[in-house]
Every structure is written in structure tokens, then in C-alpha cells.
Write an enzyme that holds these catalytic residues in place. Sequence first.
Site, mmCIF file in Angstrom:
data_model
loop_
_atom_site.group_PDB
_atom_site.id
_atom_site.type_symbol
_atom_site.label_atom_id
_atom_site.label_comp_id
_atom_site.label_asym_id
_atom_site.label_seq_id
_atom_site.Cartn_x
_atom_site.Cartn_y
_atom_site.Cartn_z
ATOM 1 C CB SER A 47 -30.800 4.154 31.856
ATOM 2 O OG SER A 47 -30.403 3.042 31.087
ATOM 3 C CD GLU A 213 -28.665 -14.248 10.683
ATOM 4 O OE1 GLU A 213 -28.406 -14.221 11.899
ATOM 5 O OE2 GLU A 213 -28.994 -13.245 10.038
ATOM 6 C CG HIS A 237 -25.046 -7.502 6.617
ATOM 7 N ND1 HIS A 237 -24.155 -6.568 7.083
ATOM 8 C CD2 HIS A 237 -25.715 -7.938 7.713
ATOM 9 C CE1 HIS A 237 -24.274 -6.441 8.390
ATOM 10 N NE2 HIS A 237 -25.208 -7.272 8.794
#
EC number: 1.1.1.49
Length: 465
Positions: A47, A213, A237
Amino acid sequence: MTVDPFVLVLFGARGDLARRMLFPSIYRLAAAGRLPEQYAIIGSGRSAPDSVEEFRDTVRTGLSESVDDLDDEVVDTLLSRLTFQTASADDGADLASAVGTAREDVGADARTVIYLSVPPTAMESMITMLGREGLADDARLIIEKPFGTDLDSARALESAVASVAEENRVYRIDHFLGKEAVQNILALRFANAILESSWDSDHVESVQIDVPEDLALEGRGSFYESTGCFRDMVTTHLCQVLGFIAMERPETVDADALREAKAAVFQAMRPLDPDRVVFGQYDGYRDDDDVADDSRVETFVALEAFVDNDRWRGVPFYLRTGKALADNRRTVTLTFRTPPSPFPGDPPQPDQLVLELTETPVATLVLNVKRPGPDTTVESLGAALELARTDHEDEALDAYERLLLDVMRGDQTLFARADEVDRLWQICQPVLDHPPSVHGYQKGSWGPDPALMLPGPRGWRLPDA
């Protein structure tokens, strides 16, 4: 090393990653004079914005939110090089035309760099389009993780990539490897004999790679519903950090030698045992509008891994990561074996080397020392070591900043190679074939109880004792 003129095509240019990480990194490179005089950036996606000016204004706003003390002249120059062209897997003709025009404007020696920040399910078809339209010809391709969603899809993706670009033009990006603190693991090991001589199974009892986290997934539920924590974090990671921790000393620190050493670690890794993997989902995850009411997608993973080679045989590597946990950390802990003690009282605590992989990296060395007083007893004491000199702070680059610059320079040292990716999926596939039960856990906790018990009596280094 100089950077040649380039045309950067950025798929996903209106997305969160581009706003928070990529455009700020490009700005900082420009502000530091690390970009060539001639370059162009073409944002792309399915878009289009209402206008190029609207797109530029959005990028300017994102920069003001991410960068302190913006230099308006640098921003204006950067935005003047920025345009937008829609494209999809079905139709890339207009984009190919725009790239051709931009290359003519930048100069005959301009190199095309294509950054694919698109969902894993769309990656293969987009790469096919790049080949069909000729956009991949002589271009450098940057591919965002995860590289597929399982072994079969990863191999299908690699087949598509190999059909349009040689391996020396492919940059599989894992931003953890761009962090100064992760690269510092190599310097700590191989430039310090006192550590390297003890970096093996004779001296090390266990290794923990812990990346909790504290943020939840507000607004990103649709991504996790299609990916999950295991695919998002472990296959990329955490395993890449494990590769840095466990590798043999390379002859040189360049792309060939470093990636050969890392790939050898992955070849020696034992396929994961689903019985030694814990999945969790934080309470409230299903409240996200984009999450199924009965979702069993994991937002937390803890596991035990082994590297079956002479250096590491028998040493468990414990990996943990998740959302909505008690802290936001990137911590590697090596726990050393405790020799017989001549001192009275309880046996000494094991020595530990704790690496905090933050923007200002710190190592904590936990040793046993004599406790003050009339008796000869010992106690555990940690001493912090700064791993970066303050007078070099201005020289450090953020992870994406470093990795984007490496792509422009043609340096693949900190990028994943095709055989690494394939082997990591082989290691992880047993967990995908036989996923463990998903346990609930409270926000702000350290995850479900079975994960807390995974490393045995010593537990996890975090929370700090």
C-alpha cells in the site's frame, strides 16, 4: 573502507522496524559522514502513502521520536533522497522501473541493495518477484529473520534465494550480532589467555544465555501468532550468541574464518530434546485483538542444549527468553567448576563470569575471597569490569547502523550463512514436531515454574543473588 553509491530498496518501509531502527540508523550514518555523496532510497510495500511528501513527513516524525538533537540539514538531505513505489509479489514492474531511474540518477557505478523486512510467509514469493523483474541482478539482498518457519520452509526459502543471488550477495541479518557487546565476546575470549585457557568443559560447569524482556506484545499479537517466541528468538538470536560463546578460535576475524568457526559449533550441537524445553504464555496475552481466544502460542522459552565436541561435551547450555518478564536483560553466565576446598564450612560457591550484553557492556567476575575476621572462611564476591572505555563511546555504532554499513561495504562477517541457518533448523525441528505443553505465567515473573527448575539446584543467574 569507502562506500560506493547505492540505491536502497526498503520493503516494509512504513513498518515498525523501519520507523524505530532502520531510518534512524541511516540518519546516524549520514550524520557521521559514513554514506557516499550519491545515494537514493526507495521505500516499498503493498500500500502506498497518500503522497511522497506524506511518506517523508512520517519518516521525519519517526526520526524526531528516536534521535536526540536532530540535524535538520542532514534530515532534509536524507528525505530529499527518499521516494516510495508500491510493489507486491505479483507485480514489481513499476518498482523495477523506479530502481532503474534511480540508478541512472545516482550514477553508473551505483549498487542496488534490497532490504526485505517482510513476514516469513511472504518472503519466498517476494524473492521470486525480485528475480522475475531482474531486481536481484547483481544486487545485495538483506533478509530479516526468522529465515523460514521450520526446516522445510527454510529450505524452500533458501532455494528461492539461491535461484536469484549467489551466497556472497546475501545478508541474513540478525541484529544481535551487530551489538558491540556480542562482538566483545570474541575479544574477551581470544585476546585474554586467562579466560581462553579456562573456556572448556574441564573448567566450565554450565553456560546460561538469558534474554528476558519486560515488555509485553501490545499491538504485535498478529506477528507472534504466526511466529511465536521459539522461532523468533531461539533459532536466531540466542543460538547465534551460543555460536560466539562456543566456537573454536578462528585464524582471523573475517567473514570466512568466523562463520566457519560458528558453523562448526552448530554442526556439533545435539538436536534439541523437547522434554528439556519449556514453553510459556503470559497471562493476558489472549486479550490482544489479534490473538485467538484459545491461542497456544508461546511467549516464553527455556531450554537445555549441548555441543557435542571435545571442548564442550557434557556442558549444558541453558537458554531462556520471553516477553512480560521481571526484567529486560541480555546476560551470559559461565559457571566454573569448584575444586576441592581446604577451607572450613560449606563448600565455596562456584566462580562465575557474567557478561551483560548491553549498550555499555559490563562483565562481573564472581570469586571467592576470605571473609574478614579471625576465622579462615571464604565468601563469594562480585567485581564489575567495564568492557568499553568511556573515551570511545562516540565511536560505537548501534546494531542496525553497524550492519547496514557492513552491507554497503560488502562485509558478511556478522551475517548468517545458508548452512548455519539450515543446521539450526535441523537442531530445532524436533521441538516443532513435538512441541511441549504451554504453561501460563504471570506478567512480571520469571516464567513458569518448570522453567525455573530447568538448570537444577543452582537455578538461573537472574534474578541476581
